[in-house]
Design a protein around this motif. Structure first.
Motif, PDB file in Angstrom:
ATOM      1  N   ILE A  53       5.825   3.939   2.560  1.00  0.00           N
ATOM      2  CA  ILE A  53       5.739   3.368   1.210  1.00  0.00           C
ATOM      3  C   ILE A  53       7.115   2.893   0.764  1.00  0.00           C
ATOM      4  N   VAL A  54       7.175   1.650   0.294  1.00  0.00           N
ATOM      5  CA  VAL A  54       8.438   1.115  -0.212  1.00  0.00           C
ATOM      6  C   VAL A  54       8.419   0.917  -1.719  1.00  0.00           C
ATOM      7  N   ASN A  55       7.225   0.816  -2.309  1.00  0.00           N
ATOM      8  CA  ASN A  55       7.142   0.555  -3.735  1.00  0.00           C
ATOM      9  C   ASN A  55       5.761   0.946  -4.263  1.00  0.00           C
ATOM     10  N   VAL A  56       5.732   1.344  -5.514  1.00  0.00           N
ATOM     11  CA  VAL A  56       4.480   1.578  -6.223  1.00  0.00           C
ATOM     12  C   VAL A  56       4.509   0.638  -7.413  1.00  0.00           C
ATOM     13  N   ALA A  57       3.497  -0.185  -7.559  1.00  0.00           N
ATOM     14  CA  ALA A  57       3.510  -1.194  -8.619  1.00  0.00           C
ATOM     15  C   ALA A  57       2.118  -1.392  -9.200  1.00  0.00           C
ATOM     16  N   THR A  58       2.078  -2.176 -10.268  1.00  0.00           N
ATOM     17  CA  THR A  58       0.818  -2.537 -10.896  1.00  0.00           C
ATOM     18  C   THR A  58       0.732  -4.059 -10.951  1.00  0.00           C
ATOM     19  N   LEU A  59      -0.409  -4.584 -10.559  1.00  0.00           N
ATOM     20  CA  LEU A  59      -0.646  -6.022 -10.571  1.00  0.00           C
ATOM     21  C   LEU A  59      -2.011  -6.273 -11.178  1.00  0.00           C
ATOM     22  N   ALA A  60      -2.049  -6.975 -12.290  1.00  0.00           N
ATOM     23  CA  ALA A  60      -3.301  -7.285 -13.000  1.00  0.00           C
ATOM     24  C   ALA A  60      -4.078  -6.015 -13.324  1.00  0.00           C
ATOM     25  N   GLY A  61      -3.361  -4.973 -13.740  1.00  0.00           N
ATOM     26  CA  GLY A  61      -4.005  -3.737 -14.134  1.00  0.00           C
ATOM     27  C   GLY A  61      -4.370  -2.801 -12.998  1.00  0.00           C
TER      28      GLY A  61
ATOM     29  N   ARG B  76      -3.119  -0.521  -9.896  1.00  0.00           N
ATOM     30  CA  ARG B  76      -1.959   0.118  -9.274  1.00  0.00           C
ATOM     31  C   ARG B  76      -2.156   0.100  -7.766  1.00  0.00           C
ATOM     32  N   TYR B  77      -1.054  -0.130  -7.049  1.00  0.00           N
ATOM     33  CA  TYR B  77      -1.114  -0.133  -5.592  1.00  0.00           C
ATOM     34  C   TYR B  77       0.203   0.363  -5.019  1.00  0.00           C
TER      35      TYR B  77
ATOM     36  N   PRO C 133      -4.627  -0.256  -2.556  1.00  0.00           N
ATOM     37  CA  PRO C 133      -4.952   0.141  -3.930  1.00  0.00           C
ATOM     38  C   PRO C 133      -4.923   1.651  -4.128  1.00  0.00           C
ATOM     39  N   VAL C 134      -4.505   2.048  -5.324  1.00  0.00           N
ATOM     40  CA  VAL C 134      -4.465   3.457  -5.698  1.00  0.00           C
ATOM     41  C   VAL C 134      -5.490   3.670  -6.801  1.00  0.00           C
ATOM     42  N   SER C 135      -6.376   4.642  -6.640  1.00  0.00           N
ATOM     43  CA  SER C 135      -7.382   4.910  -7.663  1.00  0.00           C
ATOM     44  C   SER C 135      -6.746   5.597  -8.864  1.00  0.00           C
TER      45      SER C 135
END
Length: 98
Positions: free
Chosen positions: A62-70, A72-73, A83-85
Motif C-alpha cells: 500500500i502506498v496511499n489511502v484516498a477517497t475518489l467520488a466518495g 475510499r480506496y 476499494p475499501v468498504s
C-alpha cells in the motif's frame, strides 16, 4: 495456483474473491486463478488486510489511502486501486497508523 503452492506471500500484491475462486495479483503483473475461497487465503495469509468483502491486500504494497467520488480506496505500488468498504475503514486506519 493452490493454497499449498504459496512459498513467498511477499510476491502477492492483493487477492480478489470471485464467487468460489480467488484471483491472485502478483508483483510480476500476472494474475493467477485459484479454486480456493478468499476466506481460506485470509486464514493462511496472516498479516494481509481484508479491506472489503472481496479483497485481501498485502499491507506492504500500500502506498496511499484516498477517497475518489466518495469511495475510499487503497492505492498499491502496482498502480491498482482496491476499494475499501465503510466497515473496514477503521481497520485500515489502525493497521497503517493513520
Amino acid at each position: 495456483m493452490k493454497l499449498s503452492e504459496i512459498n513467498n506471500p511477499e510476491e502477492i500484491v492483493f487477492l480478489k474473491g470471485v464467487v468460489n475462486y480467488t484471483e491472485l495479483y502478483l508483483d510480476n503483473g500476472t494474475v493467477e486463478v485459484s479454486c480456493t475461497t478468499l476466506k481460506r487465503y485470509e486464514e493462511k495469509l496472516s498479516g494481509f488486510l481484508r479491506v472489503s468483502k472481496s479483497h485481501l491486500v498485502n499491507p506492504k504494497k500500500i502506498v496511499n489511502v484516498a477517497t475518489l467520488a466518495g469511495q475510499r480506496y487503497v492505492e498499491l505500488r502496482s498502480g491498482n486501486r482496491v476499494p475499501v468498504s465503510r466497515r473496514k475503514k477503521s481497520i485500515i486506519k489502525t493497521a497503517l497508523g493513520i
